[in-house]
Design a protein around this motif. Structure first.
Motif, mmCIF file in Angstrom:
data_model
loop_
_atom_site.group_PDB
_atom_site.id
_atom_site.type_symbol
_atom_site.label_atom_id
_atom_site.label_comp_id
_atom_site.label_asym_id
_atom_site.label_seq_id
_atom_site.Cartn_x
_atom_site.Cartn_y
_atom_site.Cartn_z
ATOM 1 N N UNK A 1 -3.197 6.935 -0.058
ATOM 2 C CA UNK A 1 -4.541 6.423 0.022
ATOM 3 C C UNK A 1 -4.524 5.089 0.752
ATOM 4 N N UNK A 2 -5.685 4.603 1.112
ATOM 5 C CA UNK A 2 -5.749 3.332 1.829
ATOM 6 C C UNK A 2 -6.107 2.195 0.881
ATOM 7 N N UNK A 3 -5.438 2.186 -0.261
ATOM 8 C CA UNK A 3 -5.590 1.105 -1.233
ATOM 9 C C UNK A 3 -4.200 0.727 -1.729
ATOM 10 N N UNK A 4 -3.706 -0.436 -1.319
ATOM 11 C CA UNK A 4 -2.348 -0.827 -1.703
ATOM 12 C C UNK A 4 -2.274 -1.334 -3.135
ATOM 13 N N UNK A 5 -1.078 -1.349 -3.646
ATOM 14 C CA UNK A 5 -0.779 -1.937 -4.939
ATOM 15 C C UNK A 5 0.325 -2.974 -4.724
ATOM 16 N N UNK A 6 0.172 -4.140 -5.300
ATOM 17 C CA UNK A 6 1.175 -5.184 -5.087
ATOM 18 C C UNK A 6 2.325 -5.101 -6.082
ATOM 19 N N UNK A 7 2.178 -4.344 -7.144
ATOM 20 C CA UNK A 7 3.260 -4.206 -8.116
ATOM 21 C C UNK A 7 4.323 -3.285 -7.532
ATOM 22 N N UNK A 8 5.531 -3.804 -7.376
ATOM 23 C CA UNK A 8 6.625 -3.000 -6.858
ATOM 24 C C UNK A 8 6.552 -2.779 -5.360
ATOM 25 N N UNK A 9 5.720 -3.552 -4.662
ATOM 26 C CA UNK A 9 5.555 -3.405 -3.206
ATOM 27 C C UNK A 9 6.876 -3.695 -2.494
ATOM 28 N N UNK A 10 7.251 -2.813 -1.588
ATOM 29 C CA UNK A 10 8.460 -2.997 -0.787
ATOM 30 C C UNK A 10 8.111 -2.757 0.677
ATOM 31 N N UNK A 11 8.491 -3.686 1.535
ATOM 32 C CA UNK A 11 8.307 -3.548 2.973
ATOM 33 C C UNK A 11 9.666 -3.419 3.640
ATOM 34 N N UNK A 12 9.753 -2.560 4.651
ATOM 35 C CA UNK A 12 10.930 -2.594 5.513
ATOM 36 C C UNK A 12 10.744 -3.799 6.445
ATOM 37 N N UNK A 13 11.785 -4.201 7.136
ATOM 38 C CA UNK A 13 11.678 -5.333 8.066
ATOM 39 C C UNK A 13 10.602 -5.050 9.125
ATOM 40 N N UNK A 14 10.605 -3.845 9.673
ATOM 41 C CA UNK A 14 9.635 -3.462 10.707
ATOM 42 C C UNK A 14 8.208 -3.505 10.156
ATOM 43 N N UNK A 15 8.014 -2.997 8.942
ATOM 44 C CA UNK A 15 6.682 -3.010 8.336
ATOM 45 C C UNK A 15 6.202 -4.432 8.089
ATOM 46 N N UNK A 16 7.073 -5.264 7.561
ATOM 47 C CA UNK A 16 6.693 -6.649 7.281
ATOM 48 C C UNK A 16 6.382 -7.401 8.568
ATOM 49 N N UNK A 17 7.184 -7.208 9.604
ATOM 50 C CA UNK A 17 6.928 -7.880 10.883
ATOM 51 C C UNK A 17 5.578 -7.456 11.457
ATOM 52 N N UNK A 18 5.255 -6.161 11.335
ATOM 53 C CA UNK A 18 3.961 -5.679 11.820
ATOM 54 C C UNK A 18 2.808 -6.318 11.073
ATOM 55 N N UNK A 19 2.923 -6.399 9.748
ATOM 56 C CA UNK A 19 1.860 -7.002 8.942
ATOM 57 C C UNK A 19 1.736 -8.499 9.222
#
Length: 84
Positions: A1-19
Protein backbone atom coordinates in the motif's frame (compact mmCIF):
# COMPACT_ATOMS: atom_id res chain seq x y z
CA UNK A 1 0.00 0.00 0.00
CA UNK A 2 1.07 3.62 -0.26
CA UNK A 3 1.08 4.20 3.48
CA UNK A 4 4.42 3.68 5.23
CA UNK A 5 5.01 2.57 8.77
CA UNK A 6 8.01 3.87 10.69
CA UNK A 7 8.16 0.95 13.14
CA UNK A 8 10.82 -1.45 11.90
CA UNK A 9 11.47 0.66 8.78
CA UNK A 10 14.53 -0.49 6.85
CA UNK A 11 16.03 1.24 3.82
CA UNK A 12 18.67 -0.13 1.49
CA UNK A 13 21.45 2.36 0.67
CA UNK A 14 19.91 2.97 -2.78
CA UNK A 15 16.43 3.52 -1.31
CA UNK A 16 17.69 5.92 1.33
CA UNK A 17 19.76 7.90 -1.19
CA UNK A 18 16.69 8.22 -3.43
CA UNK A 19 14.52 9.47 -0.57
CA UNK A 20 17.19 11.90 0.70
CA UNK A 21 17.63 13.31 -2.83
CA UNK A 22 13.87 13.73 -3.04
CA UNK A 23 13.84 15.63 0.28
CA UNK A 24 16.65 17.92 -0.87
CA UNK A 25 15.34 18.62 -4.39
CA UNK A 26 11.56 18.77 -3.94
CA UNK A 27 9.31 21.82 -3.72
CA UNK A 28 6.76 20.40 -1.29
CA UNK A 29 4.20 23.18 -1.77
CA UNK A 30 3.96 22.33 -5.49
CA UNK A 31 3.90 18.61 -4.80
CA UNK A 32 1.12 19.01 -2.22
CA UNK A 33 -0.98 20.78 -4.88
CA UNK A 34 -0.42 17.85 -7.29
CA UNK A 35 -1.31 15.17 -4.71
CA UNK A 36 -4.22 15.55 -2.33
CA UNK A 37 -3.20 13.86 0.91
CA UNK A 38 -5.94 12.48 3.17
CA UNK A 39 -6.90 14.80 6.04
CA UNK A 40 -5.44 12.56 8.72
CA UNK A 41 -2.03 12.66 6.99
CA UNK A 42 -2.24 16.44 6.50
CA UNK A 43 -2.67 16.79 10.29
CA UNK A 44 0.49 14.81 11.10
CA UNK A 45 3.14 16.74 13.00
CA UNK A 46 5.84 18.53 11.05
CA UNK A 47 8.27 16.32 13.02
CA UNK A 48 6.99 13.25 11.14
CA UNK A 49 9.07 12.25 8.11
CA UNK A 50 6.25 9.97 6.96
CA UNK A 51 4.28 12.82 5.37
CA UNK A 52 7.17 13.49 2.98
CA UNK A 53 7.62 9.75 2.48
CA UNK A 54 3.96 9.40 1.42
CA UNK A 55 4.52 12.17 -1.15
CA UNK A 56 7.68 10.40 -2.33
CA UNK A 57 5.73 7.17 -2.78
CA UNK A 58 2.95 8.96 -4.69
CA UNK A 59 5.36 10.83 -6.96
CA UNK A 60 7.31 7.70 -7.91
CA UNK A 61 4.32 5.31 -7.72
CA UNK A 62 6.02 3.04 -5.19
CA UNK A 63 4.48 0.86 -2.51
CA UNK A 64 5.21 -0.24 1.04
CA UNK A 65 5.10 -3.93 1.92
CA UNK A 66 3.76 -5.13 5.24
CA UNK A 67 4.90 -8.60 6.32
CA UNK A 68 2.49 -11.28 7.42
CA UNK A 69 4.78 -12.01 10.37
CA UNK A 70 6.63 -9.12 11.99
CA UNK A 71 9.97 -9.43 13.75
CA UNK A 72 9.72 -5.99 15.39
CA UNK A 73 7.81 -4.70 18.38
CA UNK A 74 7.09 -1.45 20.14
CA UNK A 75 8.85 -1.43 23.50
CA UNK A 76 7.63 2.11 24.31
CA UNK A 77 11.17 3.37 24.88
CA UNK A 78 11.82 7.10 25.19
CA UNK A 79 12.13 8.79 21.81
CA UNK A 80 10.60 11.39 19.52
CA UNK A 81 7.00 10.63 20.44
CA UNK A 82 7.29 9.08 23.90
CA UNK A 83 8.48 11.10 26.91
CA UNK A 84 9.26 9.80 30.38
Amino acid sequence: MQLPCSWGQVFSRRQLQGFLSFLKDTDFDTLLKEHCLPRNIQRWSSNSWKKEFVLYMLKYDTFFSYPVLSFTNNLALAGSHIKF
